[in-house]
Write an enzyme that holds these catalytic residues in place. Sequence first.
Site, PDB file in Angstrom:
ATOM      1  CB  SER A 125      45.227  49.645  37.586  1.00  0.00           C
ATOM      2  OG  SER A 125      44.246  49.432  36.594  1.00  0.00           O
ATOM      3  CG  ASN A 139      36.721  57.635  36.899  1.00  0.00           C
ATOM      4  OD1 ASN A 139      37.300  56.592  36.597  1.00  0.00           O
ATOM      5  ND2 ASN A 139      37.183  58.469  37.808  1.00  0.00           N
ATOM      6  CD  GLU A 197      48.316  49.277  44.466  1.00  0.00           C
ATOM      7  OE1 GLU A 197      47.962  48.461  43.593  1.00  0.00           O
ATOM      8  OE2 GLU A 197      48.188  49.085  45.688  1.00  0.00           O
ATOM      9  CG  HIS A 227      36.399  53.720  29.494  1.00  0.00           C
ATOM     10  ND1 HIS A 227      37.239  53.279  30.489  1.00  0.00           N
ATOM     11  CD2 HIS A 227      37.090  53.542  28.327  1.00  0.00           C
ATOM     12  CE1 HIS A 227      38.382  52.855  29.961  1.00  0.00           C
ATOM     13  NE2 HIS A 227      38.325  53.017  28.656  1.00  0.00           N
ATOM     14  N   GLY A 254      45.204  57.935  39.559  1.00  0.00           N
ATOM     15  CA  GLY A 254      44.300  56.878  40.035  1.00  0.00           C
ATOM     16  C   GLY A 254      43.847  55.882  38.992  1.00  0.00           C
TER      17      GLY A 254
HETATM   18  C1  BJW Z   1      44.092  55.507  44.076  1.00  0.00           C
HETATM   19  C2  BJW Z   1      43.275  55.747  45.152  1.00  0.00           C
HETATM   20  C3  BJW Z   1      43.378  57.010  45.721  1.00  0.00           C
HETATM   21  C4  BJW Z   1      42.869  53.752  44.544  1.00  0.00           C
HETATM   22  N1  BJW Z   1      44.224  57.914  45.198  1.00  0.00           N
HETATM   23  N2  BJW Z   1      44.930  56.392  43.583  1.00  0.00           N
HETATM   24  C5  BJW Z   1      46.257  45.477  24.038  1.00  0.00           C
HETATM   25  C6  BJW Z   1      46.793  44.469  24.797  1.00  0.00           C
HETATM   26  C7  BJW Z   1      45.983  43.624  25.550  1.00  0.00           C
HETATM   27  C8  BJW Z   1      44.599  43.778  25.549  1.00  0.00           C
HETATM   28  C9  BJW Z   1      44.071  44.780  24.789  1.00  0.00           C
HETATM   29  C10 BJW Z   1      44.878  45.615  24.047  1.00  0.00           C
HETATM   30  N3  BJW Z   1      44.092  46.495  23.399  1.00  0.00           N
HETATM   31  C11 BJW Z   1      42.816  46.258  23.724  1.00  0.00           C
HETATM   32  C12 BJW Z   1      42.775  45.219  24.569  1.00  0.00           C
HETATM   33  C13 BJW Z   1      41.547  44.635  25.175  1.00  0.00           C
HETATM   34  C14 BJW Z   1      41.027  45.433  26.334  1.00  0.00           C
HETATM   35  C15 BJW Z   1      42.070  45.521  27.450  1.00  0.00           C
HETATM   36  O1  BJW Z   1      42.712  46.517  27.664  1.00  0.00           O
HETATM   37  N4  BJW Z   1      42.232  44.458  28.219  1.00  0.00           N
HETATM   38  C16 BJW Z   1      43.205  44.433  29.321  1.00  0.00           C
HETATM   39  C17 BJW Z   1      42.460  44.250  30.663  1.00  0.00           C
HETATM   40  C18 BJW Z   1      44.184  43.348  29.072  1.00  0.00           C
HETATM   41  N5  BJW Z   1      40.622  46.773  25.920  1.00  0.00           N
HETATM   42  C19 BJW Z   1      39.479  46.981  25.274  1.00  0.00           C
HETATM   43  O2  BJW Z   1      38.747  46.060  24.997  1.00  0.00           O
HETATM   44  C20 BJW Z   1      39.127  48.409  24.883  1.00  0.00           C
HETATM   45  N6  BJW Z   1      38.736  48.442  23.520  1.00  0.00           N
HETATM   46  C21 BJW Z   1      39.619  48.409  22.524  1.00  0.00           C
HETATM   47  O3  BJW Z   1      40.810  48.457  22.726  1.00  0.00           O
HETATM   48  O4  BJW Z   1      39.055  48.317  21.275  1.00  0.00           O
HETATM   49  C22 BJW Z   1      39.893  47.894  20.202  1.00  0.00           C
HETATM   50  C23 BJW Z   1      40.079  46.394  20.340  1.00  0.00           C
HETATM   51  C24 BJW Z   1      38.979  45.597  20.560  1.00  0.00           C
HETATM   52  C25 BJW Z   1      39.159  44.223  20.711  1.00  0.00           C
HETATM   53  C26 BJW Z   1      40.424  43.676  20.677  1.00  0.00           C
HETATM   54  C27 BJW Z   1      41.535  44.501  20.470  1.00  0.00           C
HETATM   55  C28 BJW Z   1      41.342  45.877  20.292  1.00  0.00           C
HETATM   56  C29 BJW Z   1      37.952  48.919  25.687  1.00  0.00           C
HETATM   57  C30 BJW Z   1      38.227  48.996  27.148  1.00  0.00           C
HETATM   58  C31 BJW Z   1      36.983  49.442  27.888  1.00  0.00           C
HETATM   59  C32 BJW Z   1      37.135  49.328  29.398  1.00  0.00           C
HETATM   60  N7  BJW Z   1      35.877  49.452  30.006  1.00  0.00           N
HETATM   61  C33 BJW Z   1      35.766  49.514  31.452  1.00  0.00           C
HETATM   62  C34 BJW Z   1      34.268  49.513  31.798  1.00  0.00           C
HETATM   63  C35 BJW Z   1      33.681  50.874  31.429  1.00  0.00           C
HETATM   64  C36 BJW Z   1      32.310  51.048  31.908  1.00  0.00           C
HETATM   65  C37 BJW Z   1      32.179  50.864  33.392  1.00  0.00           C
HETATM   66  O5  BJW Z   1      32.767  51.620  34.198  1.00  0.00           O
HETATM   67  O6  BJW Z   1      31.451  49.954  33.765  1.00  0.00           O
HETATM   68  O7  BJW Z   1      36.382  50.696  31.947  1.00  0.00           O
HETATM   69  S1  BJW Z   1      36.648  48.202  32.309  1.00  0.00           S
HETATM   70  C38 BJW Z   1      37.186  49.211  33.653  1.00  0.00           C
HETATM   71  O8  BJW Z   1      38.628  49.383  33.624  1.00  0.00           O
HETATM   72  C39 BJW Z   1      36.597  50.604  33.380  1.00  0.00           C
HETATM   73  C40 BJW Z   1      37.723  51.505  33.805  1.00  0.00           C
HETATM   74  O9  BJW Z   1      37.531  52.778  33.243  1.00  0.00           O
HETATM   75  C41 BJW Z   1      38.929  50.745  33.310  1.00  0.00           C
HETATM   76  C42 BJW Z   1      40.223  51.177  33.959  1.00  0.00           C
HETATM   77  O10 BJW Z   1      40.201  50.972  35.327  1.00  0.00           O
HETATM   78  P1  BJW Z   1      40.903  52.031  36.286  1.00  0.00           P
HETATM   79  O11 BJW Z   1      40.200  53.311  36.237  1.00  0.00           O
HETATM   80  O12 BJW Z   1      42.347  52.049  36.013  1.00  0.00           O
HETATM   81  O13 BJW Z   1      40.562  51.390  37.711  1.00  0.00           O
HETATM   82  P2  BJW Z   1      41.369  50.260  38.537  1.00  0.00           P
HETATM   83  O14 BJW Z   1      40.447  49.748  39.574  1.00  0.00           O
HETATM   84  O15 BJW Z   1      41.970  49.256  37.639  1.00  0.00           O
HETATM   85  O16 BJW Z   1      42.572  51.036  39.206  1.00  0.00           O
HETATM   86  C43 BJW Z   1      42.354  51.990  40.218  1.00  0.00           C
HETATM   87  C44 BJW Z   1      43.698  52.596  40.551  1.00  0.00           C
HETATM   88  O17 BJW Z   1      43.497  53.645  41.471  1.00  0.00           O
HETATM   89  C45 BJW Z   1      44.687  51.619  41.197  1.00  0.00           C
HETATM   90  O18 BJW Z   1      45.953  51.756  40.543  1.00  0.00           O
HETATM   91  C46 BJW Z   1      44.789  52.101  42.657  1.00  0.00           C
HETATM   92  O19 BJW Z   1      46.092  51.927  43.207  1.00  0.00           O
HETATM   93  C47 BJW Z   1      44.462  53.559  42.512  1.00  0.00           C
HETATM   94  N8  BJW Z   1      43.845  54.174  43.678  1.00  0.00           N
HETATM   95  N9  BJW Z   1      42.552  54.598  45.423  1.00  0.00           N
HETATM   96  C48 BJW Z   1      45.001  57.535  44.130  1.00  0.00           C
HETATM   97  N10 BJW Z   1      42.635  57.354  46.803  1.00  0.00           N
END
Ligand code: BJW
Length: 263
Positions: A210, A122, A236, A139, A208
């Site tokens: 995904s 976050n 979930e 991040h 929390g």
């Molecule tokens: C509750 C709740 C409650 C709700 N109680 N729970 C390998 C395979 C495939 C792709 C890739 C790979 N390696 C790298 C990639 C590419 C990419 C990636 O992962 N893509 C996938 C989407 C497929 N990754 C990257 O590009 C990363 N860089 C990297 O790996 O560099 C090397 C590289 C580069 C290029 C190619 C290959 C390698 C960087 C990733 C950066 C992510 N950035 C963001 C934005 C940050 C800034 C901002 O906030 O604006 O980060 S995207 C966004 O997603 C943000 C979050 O931190 C991140 C994760 O999201 P999070 O926190 O999990 O949120 P949600 O909404 O997804 O989930 C919420 C959860 O909470 C849910 O499960 C709910 O059920 C739960 N919940 N209420 C408990 N009350």
Amino acid sequence: MLTKPYEVRFNSHILNKLIKMEDKIREPKEILDRASNITVLTGAGISAESGIPTFRGEEGLWKKFRSEELASQEAFQRNPKLVWEWYDWRRGIAKDAKPNLGHYALVNLENEKSNFTLVTQNIDGLHQLAGSRNIIEMHGNQWQIRCTSCGIIEQNHDVPLNELPPKCKNCGALGRPNVVWFGEIIPMAIIDNILIAIERCEVMLIVGTSGVVEPAASMGLIAKHTGKTVIEVNLETTPNSSLYDISILGKSGEILPILCKSN
Ligand code: BJW
Ligand code: ZN
């Protein structure tokens, strides 16, 4: 009817819910109680009960855009103003938000343990506001603006921002949020520190998130493969739930205060 002052009246529905929750949490709580080295990974879900929207699912939409369409270098190059409007909107929500019971429970846990690291995806700063100390922001942080030319980082809490997109105070070039977007590499020093924290811990708690964004999604699996106990708390199940030792379904603001309560 008047209630006598010494009578405590429980709503039986809430009481039953609490008892069921305590039951479900007994085993993971004992595991956490016994451990003195803990690493936690949090995602957007922990801030949801503070009113901060998560990324995925219905409420993850801003206007008609998905986070994947905004959190990238390409999106920023195409339309920096649009991307900044998204961050300006999120900063506005976060500025008024307060940490919730989940954030405070992790402060409590840190106070109890000799080694504690909180890794968060976050960028909202709510863990710091709650009082957590040993935090790794993997991040970045939305209250910092980084110059796209000279690289200077400015702390900025203006809501709304005075200028969209903001310019660097040092050289006048375009500023960007000091966060990690898709396709960008998390600084090696940060990854190293996360891996050290996983290596050192006995238990990893994942709250929390995904579990679809790499490399954060792999951290729990690294912990698992290196013999650590991994406990997940989420509303979930996630793609990794079945690979972890324990997966607790529920709101982090309700589960963590019980899970992290000192005895
Ligand atoms: C509750 C709740 C409650 C709700 N109680 N729970 C390998 C395979 C495939 C792709 C890739 C790979 N390696 C790298 C990639 C590419 C990419 C990636 O992962 N893509 C996938 C989407 C497929 N990754 C990257 O590009 C990363 N860089 C990297 O790996 O560099 C090397 C590289 C580069 C290029 C190619 C290959 C390698 C960087 C990733 C950066 C992510 N950035 C963001 C934005 C940050 C800034 C901002 O906030 O604006 O980060 S995207 C966004 O997603 C943000 C979050 O931190 C991140 C994760 O999201 P999070 O926190 O999990 O949120 P949600 O909404 O997804 O989930 C919420 C959860 O909470 C849910 O499960 C709910 O059920 C739960 N919940 N209420 C408990 N009350
Ligand atoms: Zn500059």
